[in-house]
Every structure is written in C-alpha cells, then in structure tokens.
Design an enzyme around this catalytic site. Sequence first.
Site, PDB file in Angstrom:
ATOM      1  N   HIS A 160       8.974  -9.014   0.918  1.00  0.00           N
ATOM      2  CA  HIS A 160       8.826  -7.898  -0.008  1.00  0.00           C
ATOM      3  C   HIS A 160       9.586  -8.209  -1.299  1.00  0.00           C
ATOM      4  CE1 HIS A 160       7.561  -4.760   3.038  1.00  0.00           C
ATOM      5  NE2 HIS A 160       8.182  -5.579   3.856  1.00  0.00           N
TER       6      HIS A 160
ATOM      7  N   ILE B 202       0.827  -1.216   0.000  1.00  0.00           N
ATOM      8  CA  ILE B 202       0.000   0.000   0.000  1.00  0.00           C
ATOM      9  C   ILE B 202       0.862   1.267   0.000  1.00  0.00           C
ATOM     10  CG2 ILE B 202      -0.288   0.302   2.501  1.00  0.00           C
ATOM     11  CD1 ILE B 202      -3.335   0.508   1.925  1.00  0.00           C
TER      12      ILE B 202
ATOM     13  N   HIS C 247       6.042 -11.904   5.736  1.00  0.00           N
ATOM     14  CA  HIS C 247       5.899 -11.453   4.348  1.00  0.00           C
ATOM     15  C   HIS C 247       7.262 -11.212   3.738  1.00  0.00           C
ATOM     16  CE1 HIS C 247       5.592  -8.022   7.104  1.00  0.00           C
ATOM     17  NE2 HIS C 247       6.243  -7.311   6.201  1.00  0.00           N
TER      18      HIS C 247
HETATM   19  P1  AMP Z   1       7.258  -4.584   7.384  1.00  0.00           P
HETATM   20  O1  AMP Z   1       8.016  -3.412   7.921  1.00  0.00           O
HETATM   21  O2  AMP Z   1       8.134  -5.527   6.622  1.00  0.00           O
HETATM   22  O3  AMP Z   1       6.437  -5.279   8.443  1.00  0.00           O
HETATM   23  O4  AMP Z   1       6.299  -3.991   6.296  1.00  0.00           O
HETATM   24  C1  AMP Z   1       4.918  -4.039   6.350  1.00  0.00           C
HETATM   25  C2  AMP Z   1       4.445  -3.532   5.010  1.00  0.00           C
HETATM   26  O5  AMP Z   1       3.062  -3.757   4.914  1.00  0.00           O
HETATM   27  C3  AMP Z   1       4.679  -2.044   4.785  1.00  0.00           C
HETATM   28  O6  AMP Z   1       5.494  -1.874   3.639  1.00  0.00           O
HETATM   29  C4  AMP Z   1       3.268  -1.504   4.577  1.00  0.00           C
HETATM   30  O7  AMP Z   1       3.222  -0.490   3.601  1.00  0.00           O
HETATM   31  C5  AMP Z   1       2.507  -2.722   4.144  1.00  0.00           C
HETATM   32  N1  AMP Z   1       1.086  -2.700   4.415  1.00  0.00           N
HETATM   33  C6  AMP Z   1       0.481  -2.433   5.599  1.00  0.00           C
HETATM   34  N2  AMP Z   1      -0.850  -2.530   5.470  1.00  0.00           N
HETATM   35  C7  AMP Z   1      -1.100  -2.880   4.189  1.00  0.00           C
HETATM   36  C8  AMP Z   1      -2.294  -3.146   3.425  1.00  0.00           C
HETATM   37  N3  AMP Z   1      -3.501  -3.062   3.981  1.00  0.00           N
HETATM   38  N4  AMP Z   1      -2.161  -3.473   2.121  1.00  0.00           N
HETATM   39  C9  AMP Z   1      -0.944  -3.562   1.560  1.00  0.00           C
HETATM   40  N5  AMP Z   1       0.202  -3.337   2.210  1.00  0.00           N
HETATM   41  C10 AMP Z   1       0.137  -2.990   3.507  1.00  0.00           C
END
Ligand code: AMP
Length: 111
Positions: free
Chosen positions: A101, A31, A99
Amino acid sequence: MSDCIFCKIIAGEIPCNKVYEDEDVLAFHDIHPVAPVHFMIIPKAHVASLADCDESHAAVLGKILLLAPRLAREQGLDHGFRTVINTGRGGGQEVFHLHVHVIGGAGPRPM
Ligand code: AMP
Ligand code: ZN
C-alpha cells in the site's frame, strides 16, 4: 491463481483504476481508500504474501519499493507517504496476493 482477485485484475477480468503497469508489476488505486491518495503496487506473478517470498522474488520486491516514491510523487505526494505491507491474518492481510500500500495526502498520523 484462478480464485485470486488481484490475479483477476492483472488478467483484466476485473477492472481497476490503474496507476502504473509494466511487465512485472501493476499499481492501482485501492477501492476503499483510507487517505486522499491510496494505491497498491503488486507483482504480476502471484505470491500470497511477504512471508511466502524467497530469493526468487528479490528483484520484483526491489522494483516495487523503488517504484513507490516515483509513483507517489506522480500522484502528488510531494511531502512523503506511508508504505504498508500487511502479512498474514495476524498482520491484517485480507487479499492473499502480495501488495504494497502507498498512502498519503492526509498529513502525519500515529502508527
Ligand atoms: P490488505 O488488508 O492489505 O490485504 O488490503 C487489501 C486491500 O485491497 C484493501 O485495502 C481493499 O480495499 C483492497 N481491495 C480489495 N479489492 C479491491 C479491488 N477490486 N480493487 C482495488 N482494491 C481492492
Ligand atoms: Zn494472485
């Protein structure tokens, strides 16, 4: 995990911009993209982080890593991409559902 945002995305309770889905994994665009292409691949079965994985997660971890180059190519990343797995608060993890990336399209960057 009823309070997990990525579990809610898997359940269809929160929308996402889907890249790929099968019985084990879901991939969707971040997002807040940090590059022209930025999506995440997640296991459908909740596991908080890489540090919480054990042998029972080996197959899905392998599947996710093998999907990354295929989905990256499908997203137009013909010249490579970056994979990032933030683990734990000390690793910058914000969403506690594992997750991977997949990031690319902006040229090489320093780590
Ligand atoms: P992390 O720091 O690896 O936990 O990254 C979490 C990621 O999730 C961040 O890059 C956010 O932008 C992404 N994120 C959070 N909520 C959503 C959502 N509803 N849809 C898509 N991405 C999301
Ligand atoms: Zn979850």
